[in-house]
Design a protein around this motif. Structure first.
Motif, PDB file in Angstrom:
ATOM      1  N   TRP A  83      -6.534  -2.621  -6.317  1.00  0.00           N
ATOM      2  CA  TRP A  83      -7.391  -2.216  -5.262  1.00  0.00           C
ATOM      3  C   TRP A  83      -8.486  -1.124  -5.450  1.00  0.00           C
ATOM      4  O   TRP A  83      -8.113   0.243  -6.225  1.00  0.00           O
ATOM      5  N   LYS A 111       0.774  -1.200   0.100  1.00  0.00           N
ATOM      6  CA  LYS A 111       0.150  -0.068   0.069  1.00  0.00           C
ATOM      7  C   LYS A 111       0.920   1.321   0.024  1.00  0.00           C
ATOM      8  O   LYS A 111       0.674   2.143  -0.864  1.00  0.00           O
ATOM      9  N   LEU A 165      -2.562   5.442   1.764  1.00  0.00           N
ATOM     10  CA  LEU A 165      -3.376   4.124   2.040  1.00  0.00           C
ATOM     11  C   LEU A 165      -3.239   3.783   3.548  1.00  0.00           C
ATOM     12  O   LEU A 165      -3.522   2.528   3.692  1.00  0.00           O
ATOM     13  N   ASP A 203      -9.891   5.006  -6.240  1.00  0.00           N
ATOM     14  CA  ASP A 203     -10.302   6.118  -5.454  1.00  0.00           C
ATOM     15  C   ASP A 203      -9.575   7.365  -5.510  1.00  0.00           C
ATOM     16  O   ASP A 203      -9.696   8.599  -5.847  1.00  0.00           O
ATOM     17  N   TYR A 228      -9.528   3.749   9.581  1.00  0.00           N
ATOM     18  CA  TYR A 228      -9.287   4.357   8.243  1.00  0.00           C
ATOM     19  C   TYR A 228      -7.962   4.585   8.037  1.00  0.00           C
ATOM     20  O   TYR A 228      -7.346   4.942   8.780  1.00  0.00           O
ATOM     21  N   SER A 276      -9.569   1.100  -3.375  1.00  0.00           N
ATOM     22  CA  SER A 276      -9.227   2.357  -2.602  1.00  0.00           C
ATOM     23  C   SER A 276      -8.220   3.103  -3.328  1.00  0.00           C
ATOM     24  O   SER A 276      -8.193   4.290  -3.329  1.00  0.00           O
ATOM     25  N   SER A 300      -9.362   7.836   3.584  1.00  0.00           N
ATOM     26  CA  SER A 300     -10.757   7.643   3.854  1.00  0.00           C
ATOM     27  C   SER A 300     -11.418   8.579   4.956  1.00  0.00           C
ATOM     28  O   SER A 300     -12.375   9.262   4.781  1.00  0.00           O
TER      29      SER A 300
END
Ligand SMILES: Nc1ncnc2c1ncn2[C@@H]1O[C@H](COP(=O)(O)OP(=O)(O)OP(=O)(O)O)[C@@H](O)[C@H]1O
Length: 928
Positions: free
Chosen positions: A778, A545, A552, A783, A591, A780, A595
């Motif tokens: 991923w 990540k 992340l 995003d 989170y 995320s 996030s």
């Protein structure tokens, strides 16, 4: 061996911990010989001398048996002892004593002898079991070899000694149909479409028809009487007598178990490389079955959700006479009752082709069970599985439940561009699905027996399976195919990302050392001895990540910040009004930085950015809805401006004093609101867990009061316009927060080396007239990439697992046709298989998989028929991180693949072997 394939029982369901056990073998350097499993890819290169041996054996079944038997050369010592003993007197009764004697000689004391004896007995039992298991494999291969030899004679005719696969056969000598037959079968009075197959596709269709004519997959005894290969008059339609099962198919009778058990089957795997037109070949084949053999189905087509629409479209185009029913989503709800009553009443299905997703076989809900019950009631002519590598795990629910439906089909046909997984046992799963009578092994541990390094076994399997599988490579059949250029971009972390990475190393190293200090017996060189397996996987994922993007993980927002935000969010009921403050804090603490940032941004009242297929600002402004909303006091100070044609920025929706309360909600109103929320989350791409709309609605317990709002909602619903839904949903989420502190500014998205690289690469690609697919594993990360693309200033679409199935094809079409859209963001899992995205000519693999075949599937979304420009693939690798390890492993695997040809894939992130590899990498990183 006959198997009863039934629906998974409740007990079995309970006992399963995972539906799909990931399993990928990553071959490490410890094995100097490239594992030749991909040589199943039916390449013409004869790397394995054994291939020829097996091939020559087809006239002598006994030799085939011998050849199909696993080699004993490398077995353990006991085999040697036993062989010697049996050579001596051949008396089984004395064997145990003799073995004991052998061990007694080696042992110095009596006690030791007793123990050794006991151990030996145990070993012996185990070995016997092993031998039996090996026998299962050998027997299966033996049976298959017989059929294979026969089939080769039938398929290849006089070319038999020279050919190992159908693709090599001089196509004119084994043709059943020509383009003229295809024209006649696929033509439609209502369409000008000219269905012209490419020459190799015609070969593929003939291959399927030939296998349909021949009887494979049943018990060997049923094959003793295989008719002499007909001298094929290739332009003549097949005769009824050439086909089996036609009698049973009349009027689509319900299943007669007896008939089924005795029936013959025809099975095949069409394994052409991605993008060569397997879908079209399969559809033409089904059309020809109807046209030449009066076999109108019913056929069941199972595919991934992303390609459901595409299948329907291609079926309508290439087989206009078929009636097709897509059984998914809204269509499912609309048709399930009718289908159920037809099936129960023993009536034929009202379609020729039923299209379903794999997900129908994955869950245990009452609805899915009912659906499967319906499917089981009909006698399917062909059950066709697209992207059939999805069936690589025979212990999965998917495999078992689908088999319980497909077992009775006259034919099981598999399509996959990557037929071979990294392990032979995964290939075996496919074969067992295709030909359960031949390949059933019950509970035998195939992983143990099917060793990819066993070149002998690989060679045998390759030759034996040759006739059932047809695979062509792009390089073989498409001389004019555009080139594919591979580039690897090494990117360098800047301080903040580098610090985050180093901190993680320090933290995990300290944790590992603490464990070693606690237990002196731990092997401190091997991470598996130090950390629990789950921890190893977690640490590795954290490293990956950070290498992708430092947002992340949570590092910027400290615990105090989180508590402060939680106190703000809690009274708004953001996580539900029932949720305690502590629970909100706990939730937010889990989170990552991105996030937390997003949650804070979402609760701000200004500058909402909406993006949607259906957003049309001018429509909204013209429709009078805006005015109605203003009059009703729902919006105030509305300001809209378009960015790139499909974005809408709404500011100052309400002042902090305006309260939107929902109370005394009727069911109907509640459903409306829920629909709106779902719509909203789709519109702005907001992700809150997997089903955002539902979670928010059920937990928020929205109370309704704003009569004007509801009045407007009703108007909006009548108007059937999605845009205002999005706007109204914004209002629903408005909580009056005015504190913008805590929101990360745009520069944060450029904290990652990869995003900075994109910041340079994308504008130059855009300038050069290129269009791009960006893949990440991923969502995320997707995003964050969305944010990044906004900052870079390029237009894009997005498709991932949360995209509505009905929306997916629209996104694909819009991207392909609208050249003003520069990029498409895709999750490797939902967007990496089956889609045709030839509108792009560049692919960026943002984060690679251990297994390069997953990424190859993704690359081939635009390197396929229909592509006119050279395709460039960029792989982003963050220097000095585990990214480099992943790339090295993937590269090594690619070299091996190249050595033995193409191979296959399924998307899995945590397979056993990747776990092993993760362990090796972490051992070096944390213990070295
Ligand atoms: N003979 C043909 N004439 C026109 N278009 C074709 C023909 N064959 C294939 N195509 C087009 O080529 C594209 C790729 O075909 P298709 O999707 O069937 O490939 P595939 O082998 O199934 O790929 P994948 O393994 O990626 O799913 C599609 O857009 C299809 O319509």
């Amino acid at each position: 061996m006959k198997r009863v394939f039934e629906e998974i029982s409740d007990d079995e369901w309970e006992n399963h911990s995972h539906s799909f056990k990931p399993s990928r073998v990553l071959n490490t350097t410890t094995n100097p010989t490239p594992p030749a499993i991909e040589s199943f890819a039916y390449g013409s290169s004869k790397q394995n001398p054994k291939e020829d041996i097996v091939f020559d054996l087809e006239d002598d079944d006994e030799d085939v048996v011998e050849a199909a038997r696993p080699s004993v050369a490398n077995r353990g010592r006991r085999f040697v002892v036993e062989d010697e003993e049996s050579d001596g007197d051949g008396d089984d009764g004395d064997k145990d004593a003799d073995i004991a004697q052998v061990y007694n000689v080696k042992s110095s004391d009596e006690e030791g002898n007793v123990e050794a004896e006991a151990e030996e007995e145990e070993e012996e039992e185990e070995e016997e079991e092993e031998e039996e298991e090996e026998d299962v494999v050998a027997k299966a291969l033996q049976k298959c070899a017989r059929i294979s030899a026969e089939l080769k004679r039938n398929l290849y005719g006089s070319s038999v000694t020279a050919c190992d696969r159908y693709a090599e056969v001089e196509s004119s000598s084994v043709r059943i149909v020509t383009q003229d037959d295809v024209d006649a079968a696929c033509k439609s009075q209502d369409s000008d479409f000219q269905p012209v197959l490419k020459p190799y596709q015609l070969v593929g269709v003939n291959f399927l028809l030939l296998l349909y004519q021949k009887d494979i997959g049943g018990e060997p005894t049923q094959h003793d009487g295989i008719p002499e290969p007909c001298v094929v008059n290739f332009t003549q339609p097949l005769k009824e007598s050439d086909i089996w099962l036609t009698a049973e198919k009349e009027d689509f009778p319900l299943i007669d178990e007896k008939v089924q058990l005795e029936s013959n089957n025809s099975e095949a795997i069409l394994a052409d490389e991605m993008g060569l037109g397997k879908t079209i070949q399969a559809i033409t084949y089904l059309t020809l079955l109807k046209h030449l053999n009066n076999d109108p189905g019913p056929h069941l087509i199972v595919c991934p959700a992303s390609v459901l629409e595409n299948w329907e479209r291609e079926l309508k185009k290439w087989c206009p006479s078929f009636s097709i029913l897509q059984y998914h989503g809204a269509a499912r709800s609309a048709h399930s009752k009718q289908l159920n009553s037809l099936a129960k009443a023993g009536k034929p299905p009202p379609f020729n082709v039923l299209l379903v997703c794999y997900s129908l076989f994955e869950r245990h809900s009452a609805q899915q069970k009912d659906d499967r019950k319906i499917l089981k009631r009909w006698q399917w002519s062909c059950v066709l599985m697209d992207e059939a590598h999805a069936l690589k795990d025979k212990s999965s629910y998917r495999w078992k439940n689908l088999m319980s439906v497909a077992k009775n089909a006259n034919q099981r046909l598999m399509l996959t561009g990557t037929p071979l997984q990294n392990d032979l046992h995964e290939l075996w799963s496919l074969l067992e699905f295709m030909m359960p009578d031949l390949f059933a092994t019950e509970d035998v541990d195939l992983k143990k027996l099917l060793n990819a390094d066993d070149m002998d076994l690989v060679g045998r399997m390759k030759s034996i399976l040759g006739p059932f599988i047809l695979r062509r490579l792009k390089s073989d059949v498409m001389q004019q195919l555009v080139p594919k250029i591979q580039r690897v971009e090494y990117v360098v972390m800047e301080k903040q990302q580098d610090d985050a990475y180093k901190e993680a190393i320090e933290e995990y190293r300290a944790a590992s050392r603490a464990r070693i200090a606690k237990n002196s017996e731990i092997n401190s060189n091997n991470i598996f001895g130090v950390l629990p397996r789950r921890q190893i996987s977690n640490y590795f994922v954290q490293f990956r990540k950070i290498a992708n993007h430092p947002l992340l993980v949570r590092r910027i927002y400290r615990d105090e910040d989180v508590v402060r935000f939680a106190k703000k969010l809690h009274p708004m009921g953001v996580f539900g009004f029932d949720c305690t403050l502590d629970r909100v804090i706990e939730e937010l603490k889990s989170y990552n930085d991105f996030s937390v940032h997003r949650w804070m941004a979402l609760t701000l009242p200004s500058a909402w950015v909406l993006r949607s297929e259906s957003l049309d600002i001018s429509l909204f402004l013209k429709s009078g809805i805006k005015q109605q909303m203003e009059e009703a006091g729902i919006i105030r100070g509305f300001k809209a401006h378009g960015v790139g044609g499909d974005e809408l920025c709404v500011s100052h929706l309400l002042s902090a004093d305006d309260t939107i309360l929902f109370c005394d909600t009727t069911i109907e109103q509640f459903l409306h609101i829920r629909m709106l929320l779902t719509c909203f989350t789709t519109v702005i791409g907001l992700k809150i867990n997997s089903s955002p709309g539902i979670k928010m609605c059920s937990s928020c317990k929205l109370s309704v009061n704003v009569g004007a709002l509801l009045k407007t909602l009703r108007i909006l619903l009548r108007e059937k316009s999605l845009l205002p839904f999005g706007v109204v949903c914004l209002l629903l989420l408005y909580y009056g927060v005015t504190d913008t502190k805590g929101i990360l500014p745009d520069k944060y998205v450029m904290l990652s080396a990869k995003c900075r690289a994109l910041g340079e690469l994308l504008p130059s690609l855009k300038q050069g007239g290129h269009r791009v697919l960006i893949f990440s594993q991923w969502t995320s990360m997707l995003d964050i990439l969305e944010w990044g693309l906004d900052v870079i200033g390029v237009t894009y679409k997005r498709l991932d697992g949360s995209t509505q199935v009905t929306e997916r094809q629209t996104i694909v079409d819009t991207f392909n046709n609208d050249t003003s859209i520069f990029a498409c963001l895709l999750s490797t899992r939902a967007g990496g298989q089956g889609l045709n995205l030839t509108g792009a000519d560049t692919v960026i693999i943002h984060d690679m998989d251990f297994n390069p075949q997953i990424d190859r599937q993704a690359e081939d979304r635009c390197h396929r028929i229909g592509q006119t420009k050279p395709v460039t693939i960029y792989r982003l690798v963050t220097k000095g991180t585990v990214d480099e390890n992943v790339y090295e492993i993937a590269k090594r695997k690619l070299v091996l693949d190249a050595a033995v040809l193409e191979s296959g894939i399924e998307v899995d992130n945590e397979g056993e072997t990747s776990e092993k590899t993760m362990g090796e990498i972490l051992s070096a990183l944390l213990l070295g």
